[in-house]
Structures are given as C-alpha cells and as structure tokens.
Design a protein around this motif. Sequence first.
Motif, PDB file in Angstrom:
ATOM      1  N   LYS A 132     -38.290  63.558  53.769  1.00  0.00           N
ATOM      2  CA  LYS A 132     -37.254  62.623  53.265  1.00  0.00           C
ATOM      3  C   LYS A 132     -36.909  62.164  54.781  1.00  0.00           C
ATOM      4  CE  LYS A 132     -36.365  65.099  49.224  1.00  0.00           C
ATOM      5  NZ  LYS A 132     -37.209  63.534  48.206  1.00  0.00           N
ATOM      6  N   TYR A 133     -36.429  60.754  54.386  1.00  0.00           N
ATOM      7  CA  TYR A 133     -36.114  59.762  55.242  1.00  0.00           C
ATOM      8  C   TYR A 133     -34.679  59.962  55.068  1.00  0.00           C
ATOM      9  CZ  TYR A 133     -35.456  55.807  57.531  1.00  0.00           C
ATOM     10  OH  TYR A 133     -34.759  54.251  58.135  1.00  0.00           O
ATOM     11  N   ILE A 134     -33.589  59.878  56.294  1.00  0.00           N
ATOM     12  CA  ILE A 134     -32.653  59.799  55.886  1.00  0.00           C
ATOM     13  C   ILE A 134     -31.989  58.819  55.963  1.00  0.00           C
ATOM     14  CG2 ILE A 134     -30.353  60.619  56.782  1.00  0.00           C
ATOM     15  CD1 ILE A 134     -32.651  63.276  56.071  1.00  0.00           C
ATOM     16  N   SER A 135     -31.899  58.150  54.767  1.00  0.00           N
ATOM     17  CA  SER A 135     -30.955  56.303  54.631  1.00  0.00           C
ATOM     18  C   SER A 135     -29.604  56.477  54.099  1.00  0.00           C
ATOM     19  CB  SER A 135     -31.499  56.042  52.880  1.00  0.00           C
ATOM     20  OG  SER A 135     -31.023  57.638  51.962  1.00  0.00           O
ATOM     21  N   ASP A 136     -29.474  58.179  54.691  1.00  0.00           N
ATOM     22  CA  ASP A 136     -27.204  57.428  54.344  1.00  0.00           C
ATOM     23  C   ASP A 136     -27.041  59.016  54.865  1.00  0.00           C
ATOM     24  OD1 ASP A 136     -26.557  58.972  51.673  1.00  0.00           O
ATOM     25  OD2 ASP A 136     -28.967  58.274  50.982  1.00  0.00           O
ATOM     26  N   SER A 137     -25.577  59.363  55.301  1.00  0.00           N
ATOM     27  CA  SER A 137     -24.758  59.995  55.893  1.00  0.00           C
ATOM     28  C   SER A 137     -23.602  59.612  55.600  1.00  0.00           C
ATOM     29  CB  SER A 137     -25.104  59.783  57.389  1.00  0.00           C
ATOM     30  OG  SER A 137     -23.911  58.419  58.177  1.00  0.00           O
ATOM     31  N   ASP A 138     -22.530  60.927  56.114  1.00  0.00           N
ATOM     32  CA  ASP A 138     -21.512  60.648  55.266  1.00  0.00           C
ATOM     33  C   ASP A 138     -20.358  60.829  56.472  1.00  0.00           C
ATOM     34  OD1 ASP A 138     -21.599  63.052  56.873  1.00  0.00           O
ATOM     35  OD2 ASP A 138     -20.423  64.902  56.243  1.00  0.00           O
ATOM     36  N   ALA A 139     -21.320  60.170  57.634  1.00  0.00           N
ATOM     37  CA  ALA A 139     -20.397  59.486  59.295  1.00  0.00           C
ATOM     38  C   ALA A 139     -19.552  58.278  58.970  1.00  0.00           C
ATOM     39  CB  ALA A 139     -21.247  59.587  59.922  1.00  0.00           C
ATOM     40  N   ASP A 140     -18.095  58.789  59.612  1.00  0.00           N
ATOM     41  CA  ASP A 140     -17.355  57.102  59.249  1.00  0.00           C
ATOM     42  C   ASP A 140     -16.663  57.590  58.241  1.00  0.00           C
ATOM     43  OD1 ASP A 140     -18.988  56.536  62.056  1.00  0.00           O
ATOM     44  OD2 ASP A 140     -17.117  57.584  62.651  1.00  0.00           O
ATOM     45  N   GLY A 141     -16.868  57.930  57.149  1.00  0.00           N
ATOM     46  CA  GLY A 141     -16.537  57.031  56.061  1.00  0.00           C
ATOM     47  C   GLY A 141     -17.102  56.352  55.002  1.00  0.00           C
ATOM     48  N   ALA A 176     -32.501  60.311  51.269  1.00  0.00           N
ATOM     49  CA  ALA A 176     -32.205  61.792  51.449  1.00  0.00           C
ATOM     50  C   ALA A 176     -30.687  61.434  51.983  1.00  0.00           C
ATOM     51  CB  ALA A 176     -32.577  62.835  51.850  1.00  0.00           C
ATOM     52  N   GLY A 177     -29.962  62.204  52.028  1.00  0.00           N
ATOM     53  CA  GLY A 177     -28.425  61.999  52.725  1.00  0.00           C
ATOM     54  C   GLY A 177     -28.649  62.909  53.688  1.00  0.00           C
ATOM     55  N   GLY A 178     -28.054  62.647  54.918  1.00  0.00           N
ATOM     56  CA  GLY A 178     -28.294  64.079  55.953  1.00  0.00           C
ATOM     57  C   GLY A 178     -26.780  63.942  57.227  1.00  0.00           C
ATOM     58  N   SER A 179     -26.895  64.434  58.046  1.00  0.00           N
ATOM     59  CA  SER A 179     -25.732  63.845  59.147  1.00  0.00           C
ATOM     60  C   SER A 179     -26.202  62.824  59.449  1.00  0.00           C
ATOM     61  CB  SER A 179     -25.308  64.854  59.963  1.00  0.00           C
ATOM     62  OG  SER A 179     -26.659  64.743  60.874  1.00  0.00           O
ATOM     63  N   VAL A 194     -23.260  65.127  50.303  1.00  0.00           N
ATOM     64  CA  VAL A 194     -23.138  65.443  51.839  1.00  0.00           C
ATOM     65  C   VAL A 194     -23.507  66.760  52.330  1.00  0.00           C
ATOM     66  CG1 VAL A 194     -20.687  63.755  52.308  1.00  0.00           C
ATOM     67  CG2 VAL A 194     -20.426  66.399  52.106  1.00  0.00           C
ATOM     68  N   PRO A 195     -23.992  66.701  53.222  1.00  0.00           N
ATOM     69  CA  PRO A 195     -24.509  67.813  53.764  1.00  0.00           C
ATOM     70  C   PRO A 195     -23.615  69.390  54.041  1.00  0.00           C
ATOM     71  CG  PRO A 195     -25.004  66.627  55.465  1.00  0.00           C
ATOM     72  CD  PRO A 195     -24.562  65.610  54.933  1.00  0.00           C
ATOM     73  N   HIS A 196     -24.196  70.379  53.733  1.00  0.00           N
ATOM     74  CA  HIS A 196     -23.078  71.805  53.907  1.00  0.00           C
ATOM     75  C   HIS A 196     -24.230  72.537  54.832  1.00  0.00           C
ATOM     76  CE1 HIS A 196     -22.270  75.449  51.311  1.00  0.00           C
ATOM     77  NE2 HIS A 196     -20.750  74.589  50.952  1.00  0.00           N
ATOM     78  N   ILE A 197     -23.137  74.156  54.819  1.00  0.00           N
ATOM     79  CA  ILE A 197     -23.597  74.971  55.485  1.00  0.00           C
ATOM     80  C   ILE A 197     -24.451  75.652  55.437  1.00  0.00           C
ATOM     81  CG2 ILE A 197     -22.798  76.835  53.937  1.00  0.00           C
ATOM     82  CD1 ILE A 197     -21.719  77.402  57.612  1.00  0.00           C
ATOM     83  N   ASN A 198     -25.826  75.675  53.926  1.00  0.00           N
ATOM     84  CA  ASN A 198     -26.303  75.910  53.420  1.00  0.00           C
ATOM     85  C   ASN A 198     -27.630  75.234  53.055  1.00  0.00           C
ATOM     86  OD1 ASN A 198     -25.353  78.470  52.990  1.00  0.00           O
ATOM     87  ND2 ASN A 198     -24.093  78.267  51.065  1.00  0.00           N
ATOM     88  N   TYR A 199     -27.691  73.886  53.341  1.00  0.00           N
ATOM     89  CA  TYR A 199     -28.424  72.651  53.273  1.00  0.00           C
ATOM     90  C   TYR A 199     -28.099  71.571  54.024  1.00  0.00           C
ATOM     91  CZ  TYR A 199     -25.294  71.113  49.588  1.00  0.00           C
ATOM     92  OH  TYR A 199     -24.270  70.981  49.241  1.00  0.00           O
ATOM     93  N   GLN A 200     -28.637  71.133  54.830  1.00  0.00           N
ATOM     94  CA  GLN A 200     -28.343  70.226  55.597  1.00  0.00           C
ATOM     95  C   GLN A 200     -29.160  68.510  55.019  1.00  0.00           C
ATOM     96  OE1 GLN A 200     -30.708  72.141  57.509  1.00  0.00           O
ATOM     97  NE2 GLN A 200     -29.263  73.651  57.085  1.00  0.00           N
ATOM     98  N   ILE A 201     -29.806  68.417  54.604  1.00  0.00           N
ATOM     99  CA  ILE A 201     -29.745  67.294  53.543  1.00  0.00           C
ATOM    100  C   ILE A 201     -29.548  67.433  52.055  1.00  0.00           C
ATOM    101  CG2 ILE A 201     -31.261  66.414  54.970  1.00  0.00           C
ATOM    102  CD1 ILE A 201     -33.870  66.916  53.706  1.00  0.00           C
ATOM    103  N   CYS A 202     -29.593  66.419  51.631  1.00  0.00           N
ATOM    104  CA  CYS A 202     -29.628  66.023  49.687  1.00  0.00           C
ATOM    105  C   CYS A 202     -30.108  65.435  49.363  1.00  0.00           C
ATOM    106  CB  CYS A 202     -27.831  66.940  49.780  1.00  0.00           C
ATOM    107  SG  CYS A 202     -26.833  65.496  50.485  1.00  0.00           S
TER     108      CYS A 202
END
Length: 187
Positions: free
Chosen positions: A146-155, A55-58, A116-124
């Motif tokens: 879920k294993y957080i495999s990717d994030s939206d950080a730093d583009g 999943a994606g997350g911060s 990408v994460p949203h105010i209503n959910y932290q992982i996607c």
Amino acid sequence: MILVVIALEEELSGPLPSGYKKLVTGVGKVNASIALTAELCYNSTYSKIINYGSAGGSSTIKGQLVGVSAVIERDMDCTPLGLPLYVSPGDEEQMIVCQTKHDSLFVCGTGDSFSVPHINYQICEMEAYALAKVATKFKIPFDCYKYISDSDADGDDQGSEWRENVSKGAELFKSSVLVAQDQLELW
C-alpha cells in the motif's frame, strides 16, 4: 502469471511488465470479492496475487510504500455475540497473514469507509481483507503493498489528500515490487 489487483485504474495506470496481469475491481469489499472470484473462476492458473493500492496511515508513513503483513476486517464487530473483535460467526479467522516480503510491514484494517489508524492496525483501506480471503479460499499466495496517500494528522481532509496522492506510488510500486518479483522468479 502473477495477478496484480487494484481498486481503481488511477492507482496503477498503464501497462504492467510481462508476466503480470492487472485486475481493476472497483472500490469496497463487495466489489473486490466479486471481481477477484470471477477472475479466478475464469483463470485459476495464477502463481500469486499481489494487491496494490492507496491507504490511510499516520503522518509518519504518509508518502511511503509499505508492505502488509496481515489484514483484518476492521468493521466486523460481533462482540455482542461473544466473539472476538474482527471475527464473524462461522469464521474463526481474526486476521489473514500475507506472504509479503518488504522492509516495513504493517497490519491493514479493511472496511467500507474511510478510517484512521487504530491500535490493532496501522493502515486502513477498503479491499485487502476481501481479496486475501478470496485468495486463501483459492489457495493462491497473497502479497499486499500500500502507498500511504492520506493521514489523520492535523485534521486534514482525507478525501482531498487521497485525491491529490492516489497515483503517486505507482512508479515506486512498479520499480521496487514488480522488478523484485521478476528477480525472485529468475531464481
């Protein structure tokens, strides 16, 4: 028997311990729904369904295995019809609560696109809501990790991050969740 549901074999390759069966559904809500429904029509004797995957997350949780407390269908927006966000006509559930027990619990937004994460959910991700919906209809307890495999950080490029990390959480899931489930079954 506990059914472990994944989208892709590379998320959890190899055999599972005794007492677990693996179901690979393919990516997306439609594939997940079809595969799980077909499996449960053929064999509805499972004591629990556990969804595992990437999943994606911060960036603060990237590389961690997290539990999911609830799932929403993040791409369902019928607000022009006067319905709350994530609710469709004839279906009053805005979110489905999971049975997951874990140190860190997050709300997961399921949709048919990278997000990408949203105010209503932290992982996607792309399957959990559909799987939870089917499990609910068949009245089978549903856990989600879920294993957080990717994030939206730093583009960063999410697709590249995902490809690099998709299989990294498998051993952690097996050793912490499946072993813990075995110990609970003994009690």
